[in-house]
Every structure is written in structure tokens, then in C-alpha cells.
Design a protein around this motif. Structure first.
Motif, PDB file in Angstrom:
ATOM      1  N   GLY A  35       0.819  -1.403   0.020  1.00 10.69           N
ATOM      2  CA  GLY A  35      -0.050   0.100  -0.055  1.00 10.69           C
ATOM      3  C   GLY A  35       1.041   1.340   0.109  1.00 10.69           C
ATOM      4  N   TRP A  36       1.974   1.161   0.348  1.00  5.98           N
ATOM      5  CA  TRP A  36       3.037   2.184   0.705  1.00  5.98           C
ATOM      6  C   TRP A  36       3.216   2.712  -1.006  1.00  5.98           C
ATOM      7  CZ3 TRP A  36       3.608   5.710   4.516  1.00  5.98           C
ATOM      8  CH2 TRP A  36       3.370   5.084   5.968  1.00  5.98           C
ATOM      9  N   ALA A  37       3.587   1.768  -1.712  1.00  8.30           N
ATOM     10  CA  ALA A  37       4.197   2.125  -3.024  1.00  8.30           C
ATOM     11  C   ALA A  37       2.881   2.730  -4.054  1.00  8.30           C
ATOM     12  CB  ALA A  37       4.471   0.832  -3.789  1.00  8.30           C
ATOM     13  N   TRP A  38       1.641   2.122  -3.763  1.00 12.86           N
ATOM     14  CA  TRP A  38       0.645   2.824  -4.508  1.00 12.86           C
ATOM     15  C   TRP A  38      -0.002   3.948  -3.814  1.00 12.86           C
ATOM     16  CZ3 TRP A  38      -0.775   1.437  -9.338  1.00 12.86           C
ATOM     17  CH2 TRP A  38      -0.565   0.308  -9.682  1.00 12.86           C
ATOM     18  N   GLY A  39       0.008   4.104  -2.386  1.00 14.38           N
ATOM     19  CA  GLY A  39      -0.388   5.234  -1.681  1.00 14.38           C
ATOM     20  C   GLY A  39       0.380   6.418  -2.101  1.00 14.38           C
ATOM     21  N   LEU A  40       1.832   6.244  -1.794  1.00 14.91           N
ATOM     22  CA  LEU A  40       2.517   7.370  -2.202  1.00 14.91           C
ATOM     23  C   LEU A  40       2.805   7.717  -3.698  1.00 14.91           C
ATOM     24  CD1 LEU A  40       5.690   6.233   0.007  1.00 14.91           C
ATOM     25  CD2 LEU A  40       4.171   8.249   0.588  1.00 14.91           C
ATOM     26  N   SER A  41       2.276   6.954  -4.609  1.00 13.19           N
ATOM     27  CA  SER A  41       2.313   7.349  -5.846  1.00 13.19           C
ATOM     28  C   SER A  41       0.834   8.232  -6.076  1.00 13.19           C
ATOM     29  CB  SER A  41       1.876   5.903  -6.788  1.00 13.19           C
ATOM     30  OG  SER A  41       2.887   5.306  -6.509  1.00 13.19           O
TER      31      SER A  41
END
Length: 430
Positions: A35-41
Motif C-alpha cells: 500500500g505504501w508504493a501505491w499510496g505514495l504514488s
């Protein structure tokens, strides 16, 4: 939904491409399915959009201040043509045209964000329904469906049922708790942003219906975000929460460094500027010079805070110039000599008070004036010793106890004797 998707299809592909590029960077750090990868995107997408919208934000600030300046004139037009709505609208449009003001300029940042917002919504909805969209292929779709933010899937909504949430690999409780917290934060940030604008950066001397409308919007917008937020996916809530926080910080910066004239923010800013200029005895940045230049150019039209700023500089011997610089004025300087005496140099010359004369000097001056008027020679005022010896006895008084001519009409009382009628002493008892 297909109709809305077709309307914003021209922006869906660029938005999905930007998200995929940021995901490729953050996926190497946190993992591609986290979720960090998609959320920060999504957060990076918001920051990129808001940076591109900074010129529109500046235009929004200028338009809002111009509207605040025009409020007294608009109120006069409303009162003058209150029974003729058509003439009132014509005069309003004429006023906008003369001053170059556009009421819709204050809505430009929100209107410019709308295509990106709906495009992101359509991308996340495609992820929730298992449909590829834009540059998001099947592998990226499966990765996005596995991504969870604090236990809530990226494409889940508050209104989703337990079966749909279970298909995304989460529980209904986790989804509703996370979405509820994000909706509250989103509404609170919107309320604080509007309240900060109304309480600190509004000219308190202007009371118009426009101010009442702004106060009403301060309470209406958070409620609207809360109502619509329950139908937004978690990824859209991340987008909107990020843009609200960005707006709040951006507005705090503007209020602190470029406040509206006549507002509480301007009073605080000029107080800080006065201390800074007094300490350095000059304006150091281009922004400070621009503020001082604008205040000097106003002349008698300065407001209360601006007059206080100019007076504070004058008290410490500084003078604000028309070009925005500050120079030392003719301030008084106290110089102490070696013998302990002090002298004041510089500044405006002080008014000298005449020395107080004694009673004998005033009487001699009056006698000299009378003698000069009668053609008699003026009495001598030399300080040399008189030819008459000082121990000579005064001349005897004439018979009858009358006053000696030339000594005045009122005799001096003897030492220890009161003037005026004396009370007879009572006979002593033997």
C-alpha cells in the motif's frame, strides 16, 4: 459511470501513466504490491498537480483580494438598485470590467483539479471492478488490488458490502474504520483552511454579504466532503486528503508572508517586520521592500496597522523611503562630555523657555517703560556700586505719616505684621 468515463477519457491515460511511473520508483523501495508504493504514488500525483496549479493559486489570491476591495462599491450598487435586479447586474458587470476583476477566478484551482480528480476516480473504480484502464495492464491491476492502506484496500469504499470487501482481501470493519478516519480528517482540514482564511486574512473593517457567504461556506464544505466521502474509494480519499493538506499549508504561508491589508494577519506581519527592520536598520529582502513601498505610497490612506508601523520606525529614528528602503532619520543623540555634562545634538531644535524674572525686576522694567513713555531718562541699571554709602539712614518720613512721593501708592508692611485691618487686642486682666 461509463458516460463520465468517456468524458474524462482524454485525461485518464496521462493520470494512469503518472501513477505507474511513481509506482515503479516506490515499488523498488517498499515492494510493488504494498500500500505504501501505491499510496505514495497517489500522493506524488497530487503534489505534481498542485505545483502545476501554483500560478492559478496566485491568481485566485489576487482575485479574492480584489473582490474584498470592491465590497463597499458592490454594497452601494445593491442599495441603489435594490428594486431593479437587471440594472443591478449590469452595474456589477460594469464594475468588474472597469477593475479587471473576475469573480470566477477564485474557483480556478478547484475547476482545474476536477478533470484529474474524476480521472483518478475512474482509474480506481476500474481497479475495484477488475478492469484495465489507461496504461494499467493486467499485472499492475493485480498488484493494485493486493495493495492495502492500514488494512483497507485501495479501491474499497465505505458503502461496500462484506462480500465485495472480502474479494479484495480485507474485512468490512477495517475498511469502514479507515475510511471514516480519512473522511473526518478530510472535512476537518477543509474547515480549518476556510476558518483560517476568515479569521486571520480578511479585512475586518469591511462588513458585506460576501463575508457572510464565506462564513456559510466554512460550514457547508466540510459537510459536503463528509457526505460525498462515503462514496469515494480509499485511493480517492488519499488524493483529496493530500490536496486539502497542501492547500492548508500553502494558505498558511501566504497569510504569514503576504497578508490582506487591514487583517489580523497584517498586524502580526507588520509587528514582525518592524522588529526585524529596527534590529538591522534596513529592509533586507525584496519582499520587505515591496511591502514598505506599498505602505509609503498609500500616504493618508494607510490603515491603523500601517500607521502604527510607520510611527514605530519614526520613534527609533528610522524613515521609510518611497522605494521601500529604510534609512536613519534626524534622531536626537545625547553626548556626555568629560566633565559630566550632557548635550543633545541632532533632531529638531527645542523651544527655549524665557527665564522667569523676579518681582523687583518686573517693577523696575515697568518703571523704565513708564519713564520712557513720559520722555524721562531711563533709570541706570549698572551693576557698579552706588556713590551713596550703604549704611546711610533712610530719609525721615514727613509729618502726618503719609507716604513718601515716588515710593508707590501701597506701603510695604513691616516685618512680622499682617496686611489689612488689624483686630484690636483685648485689654489684659490684671
Amino acid at each position: 459511470m461509463d458516460t463520465i468515463a468517456s468524458l474524462f477519457s482524454f485525461i485518464t491515460t496521462p493520470v494512469s501513466w503518472v501513477i505507474v511511473q511513481f509506482h515503479s520508483v516506490y515499488g523498488k523501495i517498499f515492494g510493488p504490491d504494498t500500500g505504501w508504493a501505491w499510496g505514495l504514488s497517489i500522493v506524488s500525483l497530487v503534489i505534481l498537480i498542485r505545483i502545476c496549479l501554483i500560478p492559478l493559486f496566485v491568481k485566485q489570491i489576487k482575485s479574492t483580494r480584489a473582490m474584498q476591495t470592491l465590497q463597499p462599491e458592490m454594497k452601494k450598487i445593491q442599495e441603489r438598485y435594490k428594486n431593479d435586479k437587471q440594472r443591478q447586474s449590469e452595474e456589477m458587470m460594469k464594475l468588474y470590467k472597469e477593475t479587471g476583476t473576475n469573480p470566477l477566478s477564485s474557483c480556478l484551482p478547484i475547476l482545474a483539479q476536477s478533470p484529474f480528480f474524476f480521472a483518478l476516480y475512474h482509474v480506481l473504480n476500474g481497479i475495484a471492478t477488475g478492469k484495465t484502464i489507461g496504461v494499467i495492464n493486467q499485472s499492475l491491476l493485480e498488484s493494485a488490488q493486493k495493495a492495502h492502506i492500514f488494512g483497507a484496500p485501495l479501491a474499497a469504499k465505505f458503502t461496500d458490502g462484506a462480500d465485495k470487501v472480502a474479494q479484495l482481501g480485507a474485512t468490512l470493519t477495517d475498511v469502514r474504520v479507515v475510511t471514516a478516519v480519512m473522511i473526518v480528517l478530510m472535512s476537518s482540514s477543509q474547515f480549518y483552511t476556510q476558518r483560517q482564511l476568515m479569521t486571520k486574512n480578511v479585512d475586518t473593517t469591511v462588513k458585506t454579504p460576501f463575508m457572510q457567504q464565506q462564513k456559510m461556506l466554512m460550514y457547508v464544505f466540510p459537510v459536503m466532503f463528509a457526505v460525498f466521502g462515503i462514496n469515494f474509494p480509499v485511493g480517492v480519499l488519499v488524493y483529496w486528503l493530500t490536496t486539502n493538506v497542501w492547500t492548508m499549508g500553502q494558505q498558511m504561508y501566504v497569510i504569514r508572508n503576504n497578508p490582506t491589508p487591514g487583517s489580523k494577519a497584517q498586524a502580526a506581519y507588520l509587528e514582525r517586520l518592524q522588529k526585524h527592520v529596527t534590529h538591522h536598520e534596513k529592509t533586507r529582502s525584496r519582499g520587505e521592500k515591496a511591502i514598505v513601498k506599498a505602505i509609503v505610497a498609500k500616504g493618508r490612506d494607510r490603515n491603523e496597522f500601517e500607521r502604527k508601523f510607520i510611527n514605530s520606525l519614526t520613534k527609533v529614528g528610522l524613515v521609510a523611503q518611497a522605494d521601500g528602503t529604510v534609512v536613519k532619520g534626524q534622531a536626537e543623540t545625547v553626548v556626555e562630555a568629560e566633565d559630566g555634562t550632557t548635550t543633545t545634538t541632532g533632531g529638531a531644535p527645542k523651544r527655549q523657555q524665557p527665564k522667569r524674572q523676579s518681582k523687583s525686576q518686573r517693577q523696575s522694567g515697568a518703571a523704565a517703560g513708564g519713564a520712557k513713555a513720559a520722555g524721562e531718562p531711563e533709570p541706570k541699571t549698572s551693576l557698579t556700586k552706588s556713590d551713596e554709602p550703604q549704611d546711610a539712614k533712610p530719609a525721615a518720613k514727613p509729618a502726618g505719616g503719609g507716604n513718601t512721593p515716588g515710593t508707590g501708592t501701597r506701603s510695604k508692611a513691616q516685618s512680622g505684621q499682617r496686611k489689612g485691618p488689624q483686630r484690636p487686642k483685648s485689654p489684659s486682666k490684671k
